[in-house]
Design a protein around this motif. Structure first.
Motif, PDB file in Angstrom:
ATOM      1  N   ILE A  64       2.343  15.961  10.653  1.00  0.00           N
ATOM      2  CA  ILE A  64       2.859  15.239   9.486  1.00  0.00           C
ATOM      3  C   ILE A  64       4.155  14.497   9.810  1.00  0.00           C
ATOM      4  O   ILE A  64       4.455  13.467   9.230  1.00  0.00           O
ATOM      5  N   ARG A  65       4.903  15.005  10.771  1.00  0.00           N
ATOM      6  CA  ARG A  65       6.170  14.350  11.135  1.00  0.00           C
ATOM      7  C   ARG A  65       5.937  12.959  11.714  1.00  0.00           C
ATOM      8  O   ARG A  65       6.844  12.120  11.724  1.00  0.00           O
ATOM      9  N   ASN A  66       4.726  12.693  12.180  1.00  0.00           N
ATOM     10  CA  ASN A  66       4.428  11.366  12.726  1.00  0.00           C
ATOM     11  C   ASN A  66       4.320  10.296  11.640  1.00  0.00           C
ATOM     12  O   ASN A  66       4.261   9.109  11.950  1.00  0.00           O
ATOM     13  N   GLU A  67       4.253  10.727  10.381  1.00  0.00           N
ATOM     14  CA  GLU A  67       4.140   9.776   9.273  1.00  0.00           C
ATOM     15  C   GLU A  67       5.478   9.522   8.584  1.00  0.00           C
ATOM     16  O   GLU A  67       5.554   8.716   7.674  1.00  0.00           O
ATOM     17  N   ILE A  68       6.526  10.209   8.993  1.00  0.00           N
ATOM     18  CA  ILE A  68       7.816  10.102   8.319  1.00  0.00           C
ATOM     19  C   ILE A  68       8.352   8.675   8.348  1.00  0.00           C
ATOM     20  O   ILE A  68       8.890   8.183   7.355  1.00  0.00           O
ATOM     21  N   TRP A  69       8.201   7.979   9.444  1.00  0.00           N
ATOM     22  CA  TRP A  69       8.758   6.628   9.579  1.00  0.00           C
ATOM     23  C   TRP A  69       8.215   5.667   8.540  1.00  0.00           C
ATOM     24  O   TRP A  69       8.882   4.734   8.111  1.00  0.00           O
ATOM     25  N   ARG A  70       6.979   5.915   8.078  1.00  0.00           N
ATOM     26  CA  ARG A  70       6.366   5.013   7.091  1.00  0.00           C
ATOM     27  C   ARG A  70       7.080   5.049   5.745  1.00  0.00           C
ATOM     28  O   ARG A  70       6.964   4.124   4.957  1.00  0.00           O
ATOM     29  N   TYR A  71       7.763   6.132   5.460  1.00  0.00           N
ATOM     30  CA  TYR A  71       8.388   6.321   4.164  1.00  0.00           C
ATOM     31  C   TYR A  71       9.891   6.057   4.187  1.00  0.00           C
ATOM     32  O   TYR A  71      10.559   6.286   3.197  1.00  0.00           O
ATOM     33  N   GLN A  72      10.403   5.564   5.269  1.00  0.00           N
ATOM     34  CA  GLN A  72      11.830   5.250   5.357  1.00  0.00           C
ATOM     35  C   GLN A  72      12.090   3.937   4.621  1.00  0.00           C
ATOM     36  O   GLN A  72      11.297   3.002   4.707  1.00  0.00           O
ATOM     37  N   PRO A  73      13.187   3.849   3.894  1.00  0.00           N
ATOM     38  CA  PRO A  73      13.463   2.640   3.107  1.00  0.00           C
ATOM     39  C   PRO A  73      13.621   1.373   3.937  1.00  0.00           C
ATOM     40  O   PRO A  73      13.376   0.288   3.442  1.00  0.00           O
ATOM     41  N   GLY A  74      13.986   1.475   5.174  1.00  0.00           N
ATOM     42  CA  GLY A  74      14.166   0.287   5.996  1.00  0.00           C
ATOM     43  C   GLY A  74      12.871  -0.460   6.287  1.00  0.00           C
ATOM     44  O   GLY A  74      12.885  -1.624   6.652  1.00  0.00           O
ATOM     45  N   PHE A  75      11.735   0.193   6.102  1.00  0.00           N
ATOM     46  CA  PHE A  75      10.462  -0.446   6.397  1.00  0.00           C
ATOM     47  C   PHE A  75       9.865  -1.129   5.173  1.00  0.00           C
ATOM     48  O   PHE A  75       8.872  -1.813   5.276  1.00  0.00           O
ATOM     49  N   GLY A  76      10.439  -0.937   3.995  1.00  0.00           N
ATOM     50  CA  GLY A  76       9.986  -1.611   2.781  1.00  0.00           C
ATOM     51  C   GLY A  76       8.855  -0.890   2.082  1.00  0.00           C
ATOM     52  O   GLY A  76       8.211   0.004   2.628  1.00  0.00           O
ATOM     53  N   THR A  77       8.620  -1.306   0.841  1.00  0.00           N
ATOM     54  CA  THR A  77       7.526  -0.742   0.054  1.00  0.00           C
ATOM     55  C   THR A  77       6.220  -1.411   0.461  1.00  0.00           C
ATOM     56  O   THR A  77       6.206  -2.390   1.212  1.00  0.00           O
ATOM     57  N   LYS A  78       5.128  -0.915  -0.078  1.00  0.00           N
ATOM     58  CA  LYS A  78       3.827  -1.512   0.241  1.00  0.00           C
ATOM     59  C   LYS A  78       3.758  -2.964  -0.228  1.00  0.00           C
ATOM     60  O   LYS A  78       3.236  -3.822   0.467  1.00  0.00           O
ATOM     61  N   MET A  79       4.289  -3.233  -1.423  1.00  0.00           N
ATOM     62  CA  MET A  79       4.256  -4.606  -1.926  1.00  0.00           C
ATOM     63  C   MET A  79       5.129  -5.530  -1.084  1.00  0.00           C
ATOM     64  O   MET A  79       4.768  -6.686  -0.861  1.00  0.00           O
ATOM     65  N   GLN A  80       6.256  -5.040  -0.600  1.00  0.00           N
ATOM     66  CA  GLN A  80       7.097  -5.862   0.260  1.00  0.00           C
ATOM     67  C   GLN A  80       6.378  -6.171   1.562  1.00  0.00           C
ATOM     68  O   GLN A  80       6.476  -7.290   2.081  1.00  0.00           O
ATOM     69  N   LYS A  81       5.653  -5.207   2.088  1.00  0.00           N
ATOM     70  CA  LYS A  81       4.907  -5.431   3.323  1.00  0.00           C
ATOM     71  C   LYS A  81       3.786  -6.442   3.105  1.00  0.00           C
ATOM     72  O   LYS A  81       3.553  -7.313   3.940  1.00  0.00           O
ATOM     73  N   VAL A  82       3.084  -6.327   1.960  1.00  0.00           N
ATOM     74  CA  VAL A  82       2.004  -7.273   1.647  1.00  0.00           C
ATOM     75  C   VAL A  82       2.579  -8.671   1.459  1.00  0.00           C
ATOM     76  O   VAL A  82       2.038  -9.647   1.971  1.00  0.00           O
TER      77      VAL A  82
END
Length: 98
Positions: A41-59
């Motif tokens: 599960i620790r491999n998914e932590i980076w996806r939830y960091q604020p620096g990577f943006g929300t899903k809508m920001q990524k889209v």
């Protein structure tokens, strides 16, 4: 050479704990209710960091990052065609019959 990189590499221990990430904590609790544990599960932590943006920001970034450049190039192309008289949309003799 004395040049600093244009970015800062985060420390690895920032991504070692799921504490403070609500979605992953809920997942861990749901798995624990079933008697399961996800050691990766620790491999998914980076996806939830604020620096990577929300899903809508990524889209938004995925679909619209080239919009300003594309729009500018389209306007420049149309302006050049109108100015130089290009385009090649003249009617041919066989089109005039219809």
């Amino acid at each position: 050479m004395g040049c600093d990189p244009p970015y800062v590499v985060p420390k690895y221990d920032k991504f070692c704990s799921i504490k403070g990430i609500a979605q992953l904590e809920e997942l861990e609790k749901a798995l624990a209710k079933k008697g399961l544990k996800d050691p990766w599960i620790r491999n998914e932590i980076w996806r939830y960091q604020p620096g990577f943006g929300t899903k809508m920001q990524k889209v938004w970034y995925l679909f619209f990052r080239g919009l300003p450049a594309g729009l500018a190039l389209t306007i420049a192309t149309v302006a050049l065609e109108k100015t130089l008289g290009g385009g090649g949309h003249e009617e041919h003799e066989d089109h005039k019959k219809h």
